[in-house]
Design an enzyme around this catalytic site. Structure first.
Site, PDB file in Angstrom:
ATOM      1  N   ASP A 108      55.291  40.667  17.334  1.00 23.25           N
ATOM      2  CA  ASP A 108      54.498  39.519  16.883  1.00 23.25           C
ATOM      3  C   ASP A 108      55.106  39.030  15.572  1.00 23.25           C
ATOM      4  O   ASP A 108      55.684  39.823  14.823  1.00 23.25           O
ATOM      5  CB  ASP A 108      53.029  39.898  16.681  1.00 23.25           C
ATOM      6  CG  ASP A 108      52.099  38.681  16.801  1.00 23.25           C
ATOM      7  OD1 ASP A 108      51.425  38.540  17.834  1.00 23.25           O
ATOM      8  OD2 ASP A 108      52.061  37.874  15.844  1.00 23.25           O
TER       9      ASP A 108
ATOM     10  N   ASN B 207      60.217  36.800  15.428  1.00 24.94           N
ATOM     11  CA  ASN B 207      59.972  35.631  16.266  1.00 24.94           C
ATOM     12  C   ASN B 207      60.359  36.031  17.701  1.00 24.94           C
ATOM     13  O   ASN B 207      61.488  36.445  17.956  1.00 24.94           O
ATOM     14  CB  ASN B 207      60.857  34.486  15.759  1.00 24.94           C
ATOM     15  CG  ASN B 207      60.655  33.212  16.561  1.00 24.94           C
ATOM     16  OD1 ASN B 207      60.371  33.244  17.764  1.00 24.94           O
ATOM     17  ND2 ASN B 207      60.806  32.090  15.893  1.00 24.94           N
TER      18      ASN B 207
ATOM     19  N   CYS C 205      48.234  29.512  28.130  1.00 29.36           N
ATOM     20  CA  CYS C 205      46.836  29.152  27.869  1.00 29.36           C
ATOM     21  C   CYS C 205      46.750  27.701  27.402  1.00 29.36           C
ATOM     22  O   CYS C 205      45.824  27.312  26.714  1.00 29.36           O
ATOM     23  CB  CYS C 205      46.211  30.104  26.853  1.00 29.36           C
ATOM     24  SG  CYS C 205      47.066  30.143  25.294  1.00 29.36           S
TER      25      CYS C 205
END
Ligand code: SAH
Length: 384
Positions: free
Chosen positions: A241, A268, A328
């Site tokens: 992360d 990244n 999402c």
């Protein structure tokens, strides 16, 4: 309920087909309609279509509440609230979404439960005006130890609402911990993403554990929603992360569950994938759960982003490897997701099987007439 709003043929057809939104461009006339009020919707032939929240500031100017001639009063809201809660079978030590906005016929209202703490959002102007009523109803109906407001999402700005966050009733005895599939996860209802964590992925976390094996790469790990359960069947997990606080939460969750085979990397995810690809390192399982890449209908940038990570993931998977890939972005439709995966597979000359097309957890139901509620894809593929 004195105001009346007339809509054109296009809007009329959408409402008759069950879509709960009417856009500003479909409105032809308004009579005595005030922002935040409940108005009567009239068809292009001026026939009664139902009642809706009216907000002239928002592109989504009408949010349909009912298509019947009935009183939209406190009793109406109470009935809808109780029905939504009764539809859930939730574990008292766990977390669940109790009310999911349009999908539960309560447009703009989100209510999540973390053990006995309730976190809510009022994301439409009409719902926000009823905030005090909802807080009282939550307190009376659910008897939580605390009620937390997380009204920060950007959509509130489009409704003309400001950002608000805080404990509105009771108190939080931190830290709060919930059980998900036999594992403990810390939740921070005030600081965590969304209302605390990614509840919509809860069933996918469990499913992922069934597929994952060998060396696993969990990209965009946040607080370890995937890493914690998949570590059980994995030899090793590399969890990546770009956010240090997210990795600190993952560390806490790993320690709490005495998990030792997860390595945390602050990076990244795009760079991580590129460097594994360049070094020709292989993984048996790759999990991709990026943040939404697009919030508008202009999806070309998002398409490039999704393709880049999926293509690299396909390249670093070993033969028989499993790709668990999510999106999402509400505007990136399942068909676009499919096409993007097909292109990535084509470009990498890899053959893939689609094993499962999963969506959000079942406490975030998709309303059939509202494709926007099918915003989360979590697909499982195998390289053959
Ligand atoms: N997989 C998590 C949720 C992921 S949310 C779960 O199931 O619980 C998305 C995460 O991506 C956030 O934690 C954010 O910090 C991280 N992120 C955003 N952009 C990133 C990037 N370019 N590289 C790595 N992580 C990134």
């Amino acid at each position: 309920m004195t105001g009346k709003v007339t809509i054109n043929r296009h809007g009329t057809d959408r409402v008759l087909n069950g879509h709960p939104w009417v856009f500003r461009s479909d409105i032809t006339e308004t009579e005595k309609a005030e922002a935040g009020e409940i108005v009567e919707i009239l068809s292009f032939k001026r026939r009664f279509l139902g009642y809706a929240f009216y907000n002239p500031l928002s592109q989504i100017t009408l949010r349909v509440l009912t298509k019947r001639r009935e009183k939209v009063d406190q009793e109406f809201w109470r009935r809808r609230f109780v029905k939504a809660i009764d539809r859930r079978h939730s574990d008292p030590n766990g977390a669940s979404r109790l009310i999911f906005s349009e999908s539960d016929q309560l447009p703009g209202l989100i209510v999540d439960r973390y053990r006995d703490v309730i976190v809510f959002q009022t994301l439409s102007f009409g719902m926000d005006r009823l905030k005090g009523f909802w807080i009282d109803l939550i307190e009376e109906g659910l008897k939580p130890s605390a009620i937390v407001e997380r009204n920060e999402p950007a959509v509130r700005e489009k409704e003309g609402l400001t950002k608000e966050r805080g404990i509105v009733r009771g108190g939080l005895s931190s830290p709060l911990m919930i059980e998900e599939a036999g594992r403990s996860l810390f939740v921070d209802p005030l600081e965590g993403h969304k209302t605390g964590l990614y509840l919509d992925q809860s069933e996918n976390h469990i499913a992922a554990a069934r597929y994952a094996s060998g060396r696993v790469l969990d990209l965009f790990c946040y607080q370890g929603g995937f890493s914690v359960p998949v570590s059980k069947n994995a030899d090793e997990v590399v969890a990546v992360d770009s956010s240090v606080p997210a990795l600190q939460m993952t560390r806490q969750n790993l320690d709490q569950n005495r998990i030792q085979n997860v390595q945390l990397v602050e990076a990244n995810a795009f760079d991580t994938l590129r460097s594994y690809d360049e070094r020709r390192e292989k993984f048996q399982t790759v999990i991709l759960d990026p943040p939404p890449f697009v919030a508008t209908k202009e999806v070309s940038g998002a398409r490039r982003g999704y393709k880049e990570i999926n293509l690299r993931a396909m390249k670093i998977l070993s033969e028989g490897g499993i790709l668990i890939t999510c999106s999402c972005s509400q505007n990136f439709t399942p068909q676009m997701f499919y096409d993007m995966l097909l292109e990535a597979a084509h470009d990498t000359h890899r053959e893939l099987q689609l094993l499962e097309r999963r969506g959000a957890a079942s406490d975030h139901p998709v309303l059939l007439t509202f494709p926007e509620s099918n915003y989360l894809q979590c697909w499982v593929l195998r390289v053959i």
